[in-house]
Design an enzyme around this catalytic site. Structure first.
Site, PDB file in Angstrom:
ATOM      1  N   HIS A  31       0.819  -1.213   0.000  1.00  0.00           N
ATOM      2  CA  HIS A  31       0.000   0.000   0.000  1.00  0.00           C
ATOM      3  C   HIS A  31       0.854   1.264   0.000  1.00  0.00           C
ATOM      4  CE1 HIS A  31       0.193   1.059   4.405  1.00  0.00           C
ATOM      5  NE2 HIS A  31       0.310  -0.241   4.567  1.00  0.00           N
TER       6      HIS A  31
ATOM      7  N   ASP B  36       5.869   2.094   6.811  1.00  0.00           N
ATOM      8  CA  ASP B  36       4.582   1.431   6.636  1.00  0.00           C
ATOM      9  C   ASP B  36       3.763   2.240   5.637  1.00  0.00           C
ATOM     10  OD1 ASP B  36       2.183   0.080   6.904  1.00  0.00           O
ATOM     11  OD2 ASP B  36       1.761   0.826   8.916  1.00  0.00           O
TER      12      ASP B  36
ATOM     13  N   GLU C 257      -5.201   1.656   2.377  1.00  0.00           N
ATOM     14  CA  GLU C 257      -5.083   0.470   3.227  1.00  0.00           C
ATOM     15  C   GLU C 257      -5.336   0.832   4.685  1.00  0.00           C
ATOM     16  OE1 GLU C 257      -2.792  -2.460   5.830  1.00  0.00           O
ATOM     17  OE2 GLU C 257      -2.679  -0.278   5.650  1.00  0.00           O
ATOM     18  N   GLU C 258      -4.837   1.988   5.098  1.00  0.00           N
ATOM     19  CA  GLU C 258      -4.944   2.385   6.496  1.00  0.00           C
ATOM     20  C   GLU C 258      -6.390   2.685   6.916  1.00  0.00           C
ATOM     21  OE1 GLU C 258      -2.592   2.038   8.469  1.00  0.00           O
ATOM     22  OE2 GLU C 258      -0.689   2.258   7.397  1.00  0.00           O
TER      23      GLU C 258
ATOM     24  N   ASP D 185       4.246  -6.047   3.634  1.00  0.00           N
ATOM     25  CA  ASP D 185       3.965  -4.992   4.607  1.00  0.00           C
ATOM     26  C   ASP D 185       4.919  -5.122   5.782  1.00  0.00           C
ATOM     27  OD1 ASP D 185       2.603  -2.863   5.913  1.00  0.00           O
ATOM     28  OD2 ASP D 185       0.670  -3.578   5.169  1.00  0.00           O
TER      29      ASP D 185
ATOM     30  N   HIS E  20       3.758   3.177  13.035  1.00  0.00           N
ATOM     31  CA  HIS E  20       2.833   4.318  13.094  1.00  0.00           C
ATOM     32  C   HIS E  20       3.382   5.462  13.939  1.00  0.00           C
ATOM     33  CE1 HIS E  20      -1.204   2.426  11.577  1.00  0.00           C
ATOM     34  NE2 HIS E  20      -0.180   2.185  10.771  1.00  0.00           N
TER      35      HIS E  20
END
Length: 328
Positions: free
Chosen positions: A60, A163, A193-194, A216, A302
């Site tokens: 992603h 990410d 994606e998130e 990922d 994150h």
């Protein structure tokens, strides 16, 4: 190689705003693929033609972000999260808007206990003195991402947005490395994606592959006080067994393990107790698509400073390349 990863991570691209990242990727791969398509949702789908099984790789393009919901009379911006933004990682960090404006994440009251932190009590300070001044720079609905610099030392890479720009980077390198293959290969760089694996749902439906592998990041258990987990930086790419969105298909998982053993590439097995990847949507598409995941162990996911071991990345690229070239 490092320069491309730097460029990818530092490119602005929160969920729903992936176009700049897509442009970087398209420019990198256009000379190495047979077809490139951008679907209606914004996924970038690149094909390297073959007569064998149809195999889809997915990574992603989007990163987490902060969307402006209100500007007060003093010029401070209130916001909501776009994806899994942690209040603990966010406080007093810099964020960046698409137009280059930098803001600082502040808090509206004195902080007594970290456990009491709430996103709704945070604000973005862009230095404006009034609502009118702020509105000349930022509008309601504008999205900021973390402004986390890229660093490489001791074979470790740290940056915001590993990410999953890391997965995008790995697929780019696989595309460039592949010379001979019989499989019909689709490399899909997905959007949103998130926000719930949205791009994976639509692209998997249109590609309709025989098998799929998402690429990922995943958590680690190798920092002080971390929850016990088998994954560690530097032990090789991780082959997922299960996460919160999928139990990986035995055939795809075995294919990945056998290929790693045959090529002498180190690997780890991953059981992730929370979270998921694009494979969670892909494997439920149409009548079901056998799917797996190749993960890279990553610290501080994150946050503005995610960290990976670059040897894991290189071994992950080698494993993906071997799988793509293998007759299935």
């Amino acid at each position: 190689m490092i320069d491309l990863l730097n460029k990818l991570t530092q490119t602005y691209g929160p969920s729903g705003n992936e176009e700049l990242v897509r442009e970087v990727i398209m420019n990198e791969i256009k000379e190495y693929v047979d077809e490139i398509d951008i679907d209606p949702l914004g996924n970038l789908i690149a094909r390297k033609k073959g007569d064998g099984k149809k195999l889809m790789f997915a990574a992603h393009m989007d990163e987490i972000g902060l969307i402006v919901t209100y500007i007060d009379k003093e010029g401070f911006l209130r916001f909501s999260n776009v994806g899994g933004v942690s209040q603990y990682y966010s406080l007093f960090q810099r964020v960046k808007f698409k137009n280059g404006i930098i803001g600082i994440l502040g808090y509206e009251e004195k902080i007594e206990e970290m456990k009491d932190l709430k996103i709704e009590k945070m604000y973005i300070d862009i230095g404006a003195k009034s609502r009118e001044e702020a509105e000349k720079l930022v509008n309601i609905g504008d999205v900021a991402c973390f402004a986390g610099d890229f660093h490489y030392n001791l074979n470790k890479v740290s940056s915001k947005a590993l990410d999953d720009r890391l997965g995008c980077y790995m697929l780019i390198e696989v595309i460039k490395a592949l010379k001979n293959h019989s499989n019909d290969l689709y490399f899909v760089f997905t959007v949103q994606e998130e926000l719930g694996l949205r791009g994976a749902k639509t692209s998997a439906f249109s590609v309709s592959p025989d098998y799929a592998i998402a690429v990922d990041v995943t958590d680690t258990g190798d920092t002080p006080g971390s929850k016990p987990m088998a994954l560690k930086l530097g032990r090789g790419p991780a082959i997922k067994v299960k996460d919160n969105s999928i139990i990986t298909h035995p055939f795809v998982r075995t294919l990945m393990i056998d290929t790693a053993k045959e090529t002498g590439i180190p690997y780890q097995l991953e059981v992730l107790e929370r979270g998921g990847t694009d494979s969670g949507a892909i494997h439920l598409t149409k009548g079901g698509i056998p799917s797996g995941v190749l993960s890279i162990a990553t610290r501080y996911i994150h946050s503005p400073a995610e960290m990976v071991d670059f040897d894991d990345v290189k071994n992950g690229i080698a494993l993906l390349t071997a799988i793509a070239a293998k007759e299935i």
